[in-house]
Design an enzyme around this catalytic site. Sequence first.
Site, short mmCIF file in Angstrom:
data_model
loop_
_atom_site.label_atom_id
_atom_site.label_comp_id
_atom_site.label_asym_id
_atom_site.label_seq_id
_atom_site.Cartn_x
_atom_site.Cartn_y
_atom_site.Cartn_z
N LYS A 220 -25.00 27.25 -14.84
CA LYS A 220 -25.76 26.19 -15.50
C LYS A 220 -26.65 25.46 -14.51
CE LYS A 220 -23.99 23.63 -18.81
NZ LYS A 220 -23.23 22.60 -19.57
N GLU A 226 -19.71 30.15 -5.52
CA GLU A 226 -19.24 31.53 -5.64
C GLU A 226 -20.28 32.42 -6.32
OE1 GLU A 226 -15.56 28.83 -6.18
OE2 GLU A 226 -17.69 28.83 -6.71
N GLY A 281 -18.86 24.91 -19.95
CA GLY A 281 -18.74 26.33 -19.65
C GLY A 281 -17.71 27.06 -20.46
N ARG A 282 -16.54 26.46 -20.65
CA ARG A 282 -15.48 27.15 -21.37
C ARG A 282 -15.72 27.22 -22.88
NH1 ARG A 282 -14.17 22.44 -19.29
NH2 ARG A 282 -13.23 20.75 -20.48
N GLU A 367 -8.03 23.70 -18.73
CA GLU A 367 -9.11 22.90 -18.18
C GLU A 367 -9.48 21.78 -19.13
OE1 GLU A 367 -12.26 24.65 -15.41
OE2 GLU A 367 -13.42 24.34 -17.25
N HIS A 398 8.58 44.74 -21.84
CA HIS A 398 9.28 45.37 -20.73
C HIS A 398 9.06 44.59 -19.44
CE1 HIS A 398 10.28 49.03 -23.06
NE2 HIS A 398 9.18 48.69 -23.72
N LYS A 518 -13.80 21.99 -4.75
CA LYS A 518 -15.12 22.51 -4.40
C LYS A 518 -15.72 21.74 -3.22
CE LYS A 518 -16.96 24.13 -8.83
NZ LYS A 518 -18.03 23.83 -9.82
#
Length: 556
Positions: A220, A226, A281-282, A367, A398, A518
Amino acid sequence: MSEDTYANAGRPASKAKLTELPAWHALTQHVQRMRRVHLRQLFAADTTRGERFSLQACGLYLDYAKNLITTETIDLLVSLANACGLPRQIEAMFTGQKINVSEDRAALHIALRAPRTQTILLDGHDVVAEVHAVLDRMTAFTSAVHRGEWRGYSGKRLRNVVNIGIGGSDLGPVMAYHALRQYASKEMVFRFISNVDGSDFLEATQDLDPAETLFIVCSKTFRTKETLTNAATAREWIVRSLGDERAVARHFVAVSTNVEAAAKFGIDARQLFGLWDWDGGRYSMDSAIGLSTMLAVGPENFRSMLGGFHAMDQHFRTVPLSRNLPVLMGLLSVWYNNFFDAQTAAVLPYAHDMQRFPAYLQQLTMESNGKHVTLDGAPIDYQTGPIYWGEPGTNGQHSFHQLLHQGTRMVPCDFIGFCRATHPIGNHQELLLANLFAQTEALAFGKTNDEVWAEGVPDWLVPHRVFEGNRPTNTLLADTLDPATLGALVALYEHSVFTQSTIWHIDAFDQWGVELGKSLAERTLAALAGSAAPGLDSSSRALIRYCRERREGHAG
């Protein structure tokens, strides 16, 4: 107590604490009775329980009968929701009020899937018109790539699409691609890079031809460390292979609001797809962040997914709380989190293509609701968001299902299944569904001491073979995993998260907890490079010193 004293369109207000509400006290008393009740008793007392505690909407069928609830429980939870102003908060969100209090913003992800004919005004602008303008540009670009009209710098068709992002710019697109890959173009390859670990970039690109590869840089702000690190590596990879800086313009597009930074990178404004500050974002997989999804499944299927989102939006907005799928799932989460002290919740999709859905929900839920203060900044003395986790069935059976069945912790579970297989092979789907239904039955009813003993099990072994049961589950079924169903499922959980946040009086749309790490990483990065970094604690200094010594020793 009126709801106005508790919540007013998300704005901080002087109010009674959640735990002082009469509705909260009523639930505190009610849970004492429910702790003494077993699901075996509830089902034995009501042969129609399975039908009465089920709902169907937007292509989804919810069976919530295997929960530790009665009709009274639901009534009390709905009373709590009303006392916390949930109906008002829902309307506040849909009408663009600034319910993201700490950032003074609206939370209008519902506009991303609103039909073209709808109008939602924010500061005098119709955001729906703006959304569809971007969707139209995404559609035109996707069509150009698919038809071979948009080609790489050397004239080759673009057959590889690599999405570069992190968090909501990665988890949603990755999840959607895996879930809908049966609809994806078989002539194209789709990869996703998120981790700043160089191995992620190498694995995603090592078998790709740079001349046939398109990168989508999703950030954005176009400042995410990253993402920009991976994007810079991708840029070097393209330029080194194709031998010309001008190749960047044909092999990169951006999803961002930062036109200037994208241009500096080499991406023209015509290759930039916009976002809005009212969409976190999410909550963005149905925005331009989903460009890779549209490139994979095509514009028609992408819009079908948006239709599923919108159908659930309308259900959430218009249906009474007691028959509202997201509201009930959110209230059940509050019920277990706050009244049964359940610290985690498992999401178990019985579909291989939903393998990334639990990871997607981890960000969406944790978040959003991992907050320690209320909207007005007061410390919270009750639990907020539980820890979400999970893996697809039957693999989990399992692995960790042992703890679900016989462990000492209560872990409420959401089981998700599909009546029809994505890829029908023999009796695989019947076996998959049989396991799903058997797991919820075993978790609910268990196996008693007498039942185990009657099977001839030696007395000393009986305690080990007993299953207490009384472990709560929801079961969500859909006909098949298609774009509309995926949209409805994601919107279901989005609105469930919002329901929970409203009860807890927290902001589900900020994420300040992400920022501290960050900012500190910038300082430690300088220290790793050998620069002075005042203010580091002794533990961090020792860790950095150890790594530098090992790296320098290896280099020597």
